[in-house]
Write a protein that holds these residues in place. Structure first.
Motif, mmCIF file in Angstrom:
data_model
loop_
_atom_site.group_PDB
_atom_site.id
_atom_site.type_symbol
_atom_site.label_atom_id
_atom_site.label_comp_id
_atom_site.label_asym_id
_atom_site.label_seq_id
_atom_site.Cartn_x
_atom_site.Cartn_y
_atom_site.Cartn_z
ATOM 1 N N UNK A 47 6.278 9.252 -5.679
ATOM 2 C CA UNK A 47 6.952 10.485 -6.048
ATOM 3 C C UNK A 47 6.665 10.754 -7.511
ATOM 4 N N UNK A 48 6.424 12.001 -7.847
ATOM 5 C CA UNK A 48 6.279 12.426 -9.239
ATOM 6 C C UNK A 48 7.344 13.484 -9.478
ATOM 7 N N UNK A 49 8.180 13.223 -10.463
ATOM 8 C CA UNK A 49 9.291 14.129 -10.793
ATOM 9 C C UNK A 49 10.132 14.443 -9.554
ATOM 10 N N UNK A 50 10.360 13.415 -8.707
ATOM 11 C CA UNK A 50 11.203 13.581 -7.527
ATOM 12 C C UNK A 50 10.535 14.191 -6.317
ATOM 13 N N UNK A 51 9.276 14.590 -6.415
ATOM 14 C CA UNK A 51 8.555 15.199 -5.293
ATOM 15 C C UNK A 51 7.584 14.178 -4.695
ATOM 16 N N UNK A 52 7.680 13.963 -3.370
ATOM 17 C CA UNK A 52 6.777 13.004 -2.734
ATOM 18 C C UNK A 52 5.354 13.552 -2.735
ATOM 19 N N UNK A 53 4.446 12.778 -3.321
ATOM 20 C CA UNK A 53 3.036 13.153 -3.436
ATOM 21 C C UNK A 53 2.194 12.352 -2.438
ATOM 22 N N UNK A 54 2.601 11.116 -2.168
ATOM 23 C CA UNK A 54 1.841 10.208 -1.311
ATOM 24 C C UNK A 54 2.768 9.609 -0.269
ATOM 25 N N UNK A 55 2.310 9.564 0.971
ATOM 26 C CA UNK A 55 2.976 8.867 2.056
ATOM 27 C C UNK A 55 1.908 8.362 3.003
ATOM 28 N N UNK A 56 1.747 7.051 3.093
ATOM 29 C CA UNK A 56 0.666 6.481 3.906
ATOM 30 C C UNK A 56 1.059 5.099 4.392
ATOM 31 N N UNK A 57 0.246 4.535 5.267
ATOM 32 C CA UNK A 57 0.571 3.232 5.843
ATOM 33 C C UNK A 57 -0.698 2.468 6.198
ATOM 34 N N UNK A 58 -0.507 1.239 6.606
ATOM 35 C CA UNK A 58 -1.630 0.400 7.003
ATOM 36 C C UNK A 58 -1.164 -1.009 7.306
ATOM 37 N N UNK A 59 -2.078 -1.956 7.154
ATOM 38 C CA UNK A 59 -1.781 -3.372 7.415
ATOM 39 C C UNK A 59 -1.968 -4.174 6.142
ATOM 40 N N UNK A 60 -1.244 -5.275 6.045
ATOM 41 C CA UNK A 60 -1.362 -6.160 4.896
ATOM 42 C C UNK A 60 -1.469 -7.603 5.377
ATOM 43 N N UNK A 61 -2.094 -8.432 4.536
ATOM 44 C CA UNK A 61 -2.155 -9.866 4.820
ATOM 45 C C UNK A 61 -2.243 -10.611 3.491
ATOM 46 N N UNK A 62 -1.788 -11.829 3.526
ATOM 47 C CA UNK A 62 -1.825 -12.684 2.343
ATOM 48 C C UNK A 62 -2.957 -13.692 2.495
ATOM 49 N N UNK A 63 -3.764 -13.811 1.453
ATOM 50 C CA UNK A 63 -4.801 -14.832 1.382
ATOM 51 C C UNK A 63 -4.232 -15.910 0.454
ATOM 52 N N UNK A 64 -3.669 -16.954 1.049
ATOM 53 C CA UNK A 64 -2.955 -17.960 0.255
ATOM 54 C C UNK A 64 -3.840 -18.671 -0.756
ATOM 55 N N UNK A 65 -5.076 -18.958 -0.388
ATOM 56 C CA UNK A 65 -5.966 -19.709 -1.277
ATOM 57 C C UNK A 65 -6.165 -18.995 -2.610
ATOM 58 N N UNK A 66 -6.275 -17.672 -2.575
ATOM 59 C CA UNK A 66 -6.485 -16.905 -3.810
ATOM 60 C C UNK A 66 -5.218 -16.185 -4.265
ATOM 61 N N UNK A 67 -4.119 -16.388 -3.554
ATOM 62 C CA UNK A 67 -2.835 -15.753 -3.875
ATOM 63 C C UNK A 67 -2.980 -14.236 -3.971
ATOM 64 N N UNK A 68 -3.655 -13.652 -2.981
ATOM 65 C CA UNK A 68 -3.852 -12.205 -2.943
ATOM 66 C C UNK A 68 -3.062 -11.601 -1.792
ATOM 67 N N UNK A 69 -2.559 -10.398 -2.019
ATOM 68 C CA UNK A 69 -1.914 -9.614 -0.974
ATOM 69 C C UNK A 69 -2.831 -8.420 -0.755
ATOM 70 N N UNK A 70 -3.581 -8.438 0.343
ATOM 71 C CA UNK A 70 -4.591 -7.412 0.605
ATOM 72 C C UNK A 70 -4.052 -6.358 1.557
ATOM 73 N N UNK A 71 -4.214 -5.098 1.166
ATOM 74 C CA UNK A 71 -3.791 -3.977 1.985
ATOM 75 C C UNK A 71 -5.010 -3.281 2.568
ATOM 76 N N UNK A 72 -4.957 -3.027 3.861
ATOM 77 C CA UNK A 72 -5.997 -2.276 4.554
ATOM 78 C C UNK A 72 -5.338 -1.006 5.087
ATOM 79 N N UNK A 73 -5.624 0.125 4.464
ATOM 80 C CA UNK A 73 -4.971 1.368 4.888
ATOM 81 C C UNK A 73 -5.508 1.882 6.216
#
Length: 126
Positions: A47-73
């Motif tokens: 939201x910018x100044x109270x107005x929603x500009x972005x709304x999206x979704x996808x999948x996420x997974x954690x790569x423990x070895x590198x401590x990454x949280x990867x998002x795939x939209x």
């Protein structure tokens, strides 16, 4: 706040199990929220100044070895903040994905960031 690469070695053992939840950040008039669900999906809103500009979704997974949280939209990931210039963008820029890193905080992970030297830190909401 700078996050050193070696910080990932100090992550609590249970951080992966406790990670899902709602993470939020504000920077000036920008409010960004990412909801990580236990089923491996996420929603991302800005939201910018109270107005929603972005709304999206996808999948996420954690790569423990590198401590990454990867998002795939499902389609793309929209960025509204530029960590290089520390500014809010006037319009969303699309990327093919996003990676976050956890910031250790004692026995838990309550904060994440997408840029190692970024001031845009998303905090877990209670």
């Amino acid at each position: 706040m700078a996050i050193a690469c070696s910080d990932k070695g100090t992550l609590p053992a249970n951080w992966v199990a406790n990670f899902p939840g709602t993470y939020e950040a504000t920077h000036g008039k920008l409010r960004e929220v990412v909801i990580f669900k236990s089923d491996g999906t996420y929603t991302h809103s800005c939201w910018v100044a109270g107005k929603e500009i972005v709304g999206e979704s996808g999948k996420w997974k954690i790569v423990e070895k590198s401590a990454e949280i990867n998002l795939t939209p499902n389609e793309h990931f929209s960025v509204m903040y530029d960590p290089q210039s520390n500014t809010v963008l006037s319009a969303p820029e699309q990327t093919s994905g996003r990676t976050y890193w956890p910031i250790p905080d004692g026995p838990t992970v309550e904060r994440i960031t997408f840029a190692i030297s970024s001031d845009m830190i998303l905090k877990k909401q209670k």
